[in-house]
Design an enzyme around this catalytic site. Structure first.
Site, PDB file in Angstrom:
ATOM      1  CG  ASP A   1      -2.031  -1.026   1.134  1.00  0.00           C
ATOM      2  OD1 ASP A   1      -2.367  -1.442   0.008  1.00  0.00           O
ATOM      3  OD2 ASP A   1      -2.564  -1.413   2.189  1.00  0.00           O
TER       4      ASP A   1
ATOM      5  CE1 TYR B   1       3.696  -6.488   3.880  1.00  0.00           C
ATOM      6  CE2 TYR B   1       3.001  -8.782   3.859  1.00  0.00           C
ATOM      7  CZ  TYR B   1       3.125  -7.554   3.231  1.00  0.00           C
ATOM      8  OH  TYR B   1       2.662  -7.420   1.934  1.00  0.00           O
TER       9      TYR B   1
END
Length: 251
Positions: A51, A110
């Site tokens: 994003d 992540y």
């Protein structure tokens, strides 16, 4: 011939990975640099999307090249000189012609990084979260994420996936001084998932949500019941793993 390019970038100045009409994505920047360097239009396929504002320590993309005009070391040097300072290509590897940077990835990791104390050297690289959060309780909640579950409650509402199942291999918080880091590894992630997971776990850590309520949120499959998304600049795509069989052994 097909190649995997490893890439890392600071996401501050980019609208995520994907090329967009009205914003600059990492994909566009890389395709432009490769096309100029190799003097032919190049299109790339990434291992996934990030994003706007999200950072990346390791991601991969693939592209097909008829013949490399340089050896790997020279190509890396020239390509990195064409790219902006906040984007880097650490390595290139030859892969099988049917290998896919997106579909052959078996694990993605992540990290979400938080600083408990205002730190100008972490500005834009970690989220300053001033509330007190119980790390042990958050780790108890994170353990409930492990395994394969439907995680629609943590997904952006408008998304084009066929299902919301993800198999989470690791989910844990680590505290070191003023820094707090959440690590999560899975076979796949949904859009906005990690930031929603972190926001909901922080609700658990601050006592806003109980462990029982956290489990109920997962079972609800309702995004409205989960916590708010944390800011993008604390999030890093840190590792993408592939089976050894996709790589071509070169002498």
């Amino acid at each position: 011939m097909r190649y995997f390019f490893e890439i890392a970038y600071n996401g501050k100045n980019y609208a995520g990975w994907q090329s967009q009409a009205n914003a600059t994505g990492i994909q566009t920047v890389v395709e432009d640099a490769l096309s100029k360097l190799l003097r032919t239009p190049i299109r790339i396929v990434g291992s996934g999307r990030t994003d706007t504002g999200v950072h990346c320590e390791q991601q991969f993309f693939h592209c097909d090249l008829e013949k490399l005009p340089f050896d790997y070391a020279t190509l890396l040097q020239k390509l990195n000189s064409f790219l902006p300072r906040d984007v880097a290509i650490p390595s290139i590897r030859r892969v099988k012609d049917d290998a896919s940077a997106r579909y052959d990835a078996v694990e993605r990791t992540y990290h979400y990084r938080i600083t408990r104390k205002k730190n100008p050297f972490k500005e834009g690289l970690a989220w300053h979260y001033f509330k007190t959060a119980d790390v042990q309780t958050m780790n108890s909640a994170a353990a409930l994420l492990l395994g394969e579950h439907d995680f629609e409650c943590f997904s952006k509402v408008k998304t084009d996936v066929n299902h919301f199942l993800c198999d989470i291999k690791k989910a844990a918080w680590r505290e070191e001084g003023d820094l707090l880091e959440f690590t999560i590894t899975a076979n796949r992630f949904l859009r906005g998932m990690v930031r929603a997971v972190v926001g909901t776990l922080l609700d658990v850590g601050t006592g806003k949500t109980s462990l029982k309520e956290f489990q109920a949120i997962i079972q609800s499959r309702d995004r409205k019941k989960a916590g708010a998304n944390v800011p993008p600049y604390g999030l890093y795509l840190s590792k993408v793993k592939y089976p050894p069989s996709v790589f071509v052994k070169e002498s």
